[in-house]
Motif scaffolding. Structure first.
Motif, PDB file in Angstrom:
ATOM      1  N   TRP A  31       3.356   0.013  -7.404  1.00 26.64           N
ATOM      2  CA  TRP A  31       2.468   0.765  -6.504  1.00 26.64           C
ATOM      3  C   TRP A  31       2.036  -0.088  -5.315  1.00 26.64           C
ATOM      4  CZ3 TRP A  31      -1.474   4.663  -8.986  1.00 26.64           C
ATOM      5  CH2 TRP A  31      -0.749   5.669  -9.636  1.00 26.64           C
ATOM      6  N   MET A  32       1.723  -1.364  -5.548  1.00 21.55           N
ATOM      7  CA  MET A  32       1.324  -2.246  -4.454  1.00 21.55           C
ATOM      8  C   MET A  32       2.473  -2.418  -3.470  1.00 21.55           C
ATOM      9  SD  MET A  32      -0.882  -4.153  -2.868  1.00 21.55           S
ATOM     10  CE  MET A  32      -2.251  -4.550  -3.975  1.00 21.55           C
ATOM     11  N   THR A  33       3.681  -2.593  -3.978  1.00 22.27           N
ATOM     12  CA  THR A  33       4.843  -2.737  -3.109  1.00 22.27           C
ATOM     13  C   THR A  33       5.053  -1.492  -2.263  1.00 22.27           C
ATOM     14  OG1 THR A  33       5.924  -4.249  -4.666  1.00 22.27           O
ATOM     15  CG2 THR A  33       7.336  -3.165  -3.053  1.00 22.27           C
ATOM     16  N   GLN A  34       4.915  -0.328  -2.880  1.00 20.79           N
ATOM     17  CA  GLN A  34       5.066   0.921  -2.139  1.00 20.79           C
ATOM     18  C   GLN A  34       3.990   1.062  -1.067  1.00 20.79           C
ATOM     19  OE1 GLN A  34       5.052   3.758  -5.360  1.00 20.79           O
ATOM     20  NE2 GLN A  34       7.269   3.644  -5.658  1.00 20.79           N
ATOM     21  N   ALA A  35       2.767   0.676  -1.393  1.00 22.00           N
ATOM     22  CA  ALA A  35       1.676   0.747  -0.415  1.00 22.00           C
ATOM     23  C   ALA A  35       1.948  -0.177   0.776  1.00 22.00           C
ATOM     24  CB  ALA A  35       0.350   0.385  -1.080  1.00 22.00           C
ATOM     25  N   LYS A  36       2.479  -1.356   0.515  1.00 21.21           N
ATOM     26  CA  LYS A  36       2.811  -2.294   1.585  1.00 21.21           C
ATOM     27  C   LYS A  36       3.992  -1.794   2.399  1.00 21.21           C
ATOM     28  CE  LYS A  36       3.049  -6.634   0.643  1.00 21.21           C
ATOM     29  NZ  LYS A  36       3.499  -7.858  -0.056  1.00 21.21           N
ATOM     30  N   ASP A  37       4.999  -1.245   1.719  1.00 19.88           N
ATOM     31  CA  ASP A  37       6.218  -0.812   2.404  1.00 19.88           C
ATOM     32  C   ASP A  37       5.961   0.308   3.408  1.00 19.88           C
ATOM     33  OD1 ASP A  37       7.701  -2.690   1.066  1.00 19.88           O
ATOM     34  OD2 ASP A  37       8.586  -1.291  -0.376  1.00 19.88           O
ATOM     35  N   ILE A  38       5.006   1.181   3.105  1.00 16.91           N
ATOM     36  CA  ILE A  38       4.693   2.260   4.050  1.00 16.91           C
ATOM     37  C   ILE A  38       3.610   1.831   5.037  1.00 16.91           C
ATOM     38  CG2 ILE A  38       5.322   4.035   2.368  1.00 16.91           C
ATOM     39  CD1 ILE A  38       2.313   4.619   2.067  1.00 16.91           C
ATOM     40  N   LEU A  41      -2.862   0.929   5.455  1.00 15.35           N
ATOM     41  CA  LEU A  41      -3.885   0.044   6.009  1.00 15.35           C
ATOM     42  C   LEU A  41      -4.631  -0.674   4.883  1.00 15.35           C
ATOM     43  CD1 LEU A  41      -5.272  -0.847   8.665  1.00 15.35           C
ATOM     44  CD2 LEU A  41      -6.933   0.994   8.282  1.00 15.35           C
ATOM     45  N   ASP A  42      -4.641  -1.995   4.928  1.00 17.88           N
ATOM     46  CA  ASP A  42      -5.360  -2.825   3.959  1.00 17.88           C
ATOM     47  C   ASP A  42      -5.031  -2.466   2.506  1.00 17.88           C
ATOM     48  OD1 ASP A  42      -6.677  -4.273   5.951  1.00 17.88           O
ATOM     49  OD2 ASP A  42      -8.323  -2.844   6.046  1.00 17.88           O
ATOM     50  N   PRO A  43      -3.784  -2.560   2.099  1.00 17.51           N
ATOM     51  CA  PRO A  43      -3.437  -2.203   0.718  1.00 17.51           C
ATOM     52  C   PRO A  43      -4.059  -3.137  -0.315  1.00 17.51           C
ATOM     53  CG  PRO A  43      -1.583  -3.278   1.791  1.00 17.51           C
ATOM     54  CD  PRO A  43      -2.600  -3.010   2.858  1.00 17.51           C
ATOM     55  N   ASN A 100      -4.392   7.472   1.285  1.00 11.51           N
ATOM     56  CA  ASN A 100      -3.267   8.070   2.012  1.00 11.51           C
ATOM     57  C   ASN A 100      -2.083   8.418   1.123  1.00 11.51           C
ATOM     58  OD1 ASN A 100      -4.822   7.768   4.247  1.00 11.51           O
ATOM     59  ND2 ASN A 100      -3.500   6.327   5.313  1.00 11.51           N
ATOM     60  N   ILE A 101      -1.973   7.755  -0.007  1.00 13.04           N
ATOM     61  CA  ILE A 101      -0.889   8.090  -0.938  1.00 13.04           C
ATOM     62  C   ILE A 101      -1.454   8.722  -2.212  1.00 13.04           C
ATOM     63  CG2 ILE A 101       0.829   6.475  -0.061  1.00 13.04           C
ATOM     64  CD1 ILE A 101      -0.017   4.465  -2.136  1.00 13.04           C
TER      65      ILE A 101
END
Length: 211
Positions: A31-38, A41-43, A100-101
């Motif tokens: 989940w963290m990787t997906q948040a960073k990849d898109i 903001l401030d994952p 956002n996700i």
């Protein structure tokens, strides 16, 4: 102000038991990787909740700086309000609000201070201005005016202009060793998907929670 009409549907996906690994860290990393990849903001921003001696909860946002199977790491002034709370009660709750996700991750556990060597390793990796700011701010203490803070920053910047910035004795970090990790995925008609991992010795129990 009546806000009862502010609402939306959550339609970005679901979370099923077949999606879950045996332990929570693999899913958190995904989940963290997906948040960073898109480029969310401030994952790494997370809410840290502590409790004072009177049982009053406090929350604030800090940045996650490292995680692995041992826990979740953040750094702070050791004279801050949160650090004072943790001295008396090291139980802590972390929350990652990835709006956002349409995801949240909530973590309960105990916070333990990092060693000076671990803190120093991170401190020297920070920009010099951030290192100086650590010396300047008496975090959570009352401040007469912003100008006093800016003057102190200029003084310390000049003091450390020609050399390395030493690690302040009052600056450190914590690792939160989790006892439970809950994953929340928004669902249509408020039928959200919630799964909680609970630590059981060396294993993790997994349960679905009602939304």
């Amino acid at each position: 102000m009546d806000l009862s009409e502010v609402r939306r549907e959550y339609l970005k996906g679901g979370l099923r038991s077949s999606d879950l690994p045996n332990e929570p860290f693999a899913l958190f990393e995904k989940w963290m990787t997906q948040a960073k990849d898109i480029q969310l903001l401030d994952p790494t921003a997370m809410v840290v909740a502590t409790v004072d001696d009177n049982g009053q909860p406090y929350q604030r946002i800090v940045l996650l700086k490292r995680f692995d199977k041992n826990g979740f790491v953040f750094f702070t002034n050791l004279e801050s309000r949160k650090a004072q709370h943790l001295e008396g009660n090291n139980k802590v709750n972390l929350l990652f609000p990835w709006h956002n996700i349409e995801r949240q991750v909530a973590i309960t556990g105990h916070a333990t201070k990092l060693s000076t060597a671990e803190v120093l390793k991170y401190f020297v990796s920070r920009p010099k201005e951030s290192q100086i700011a650590a010396w300047v701010s008496k975090q959570s203490h009352k401040l007469t005016a912003r100008q006093a803070l800016e003057i102190k920053f200029k003084e310390m910047k000049q003091k450390f202009a020609d050399g390395d910035v030493p690690l302040p004795k009052f600056w450190g970090g914590y690792i939160v060793k989790p006892e439970s990790i809950e994953f929340w995925q928004g669902g249509e008609h408020r039928l959200h998907d919630r799964f909680i991992y609970t630590k059981d010795h060396d294993n993790w129990n997994i349960d679905r929670l009602a939304p």
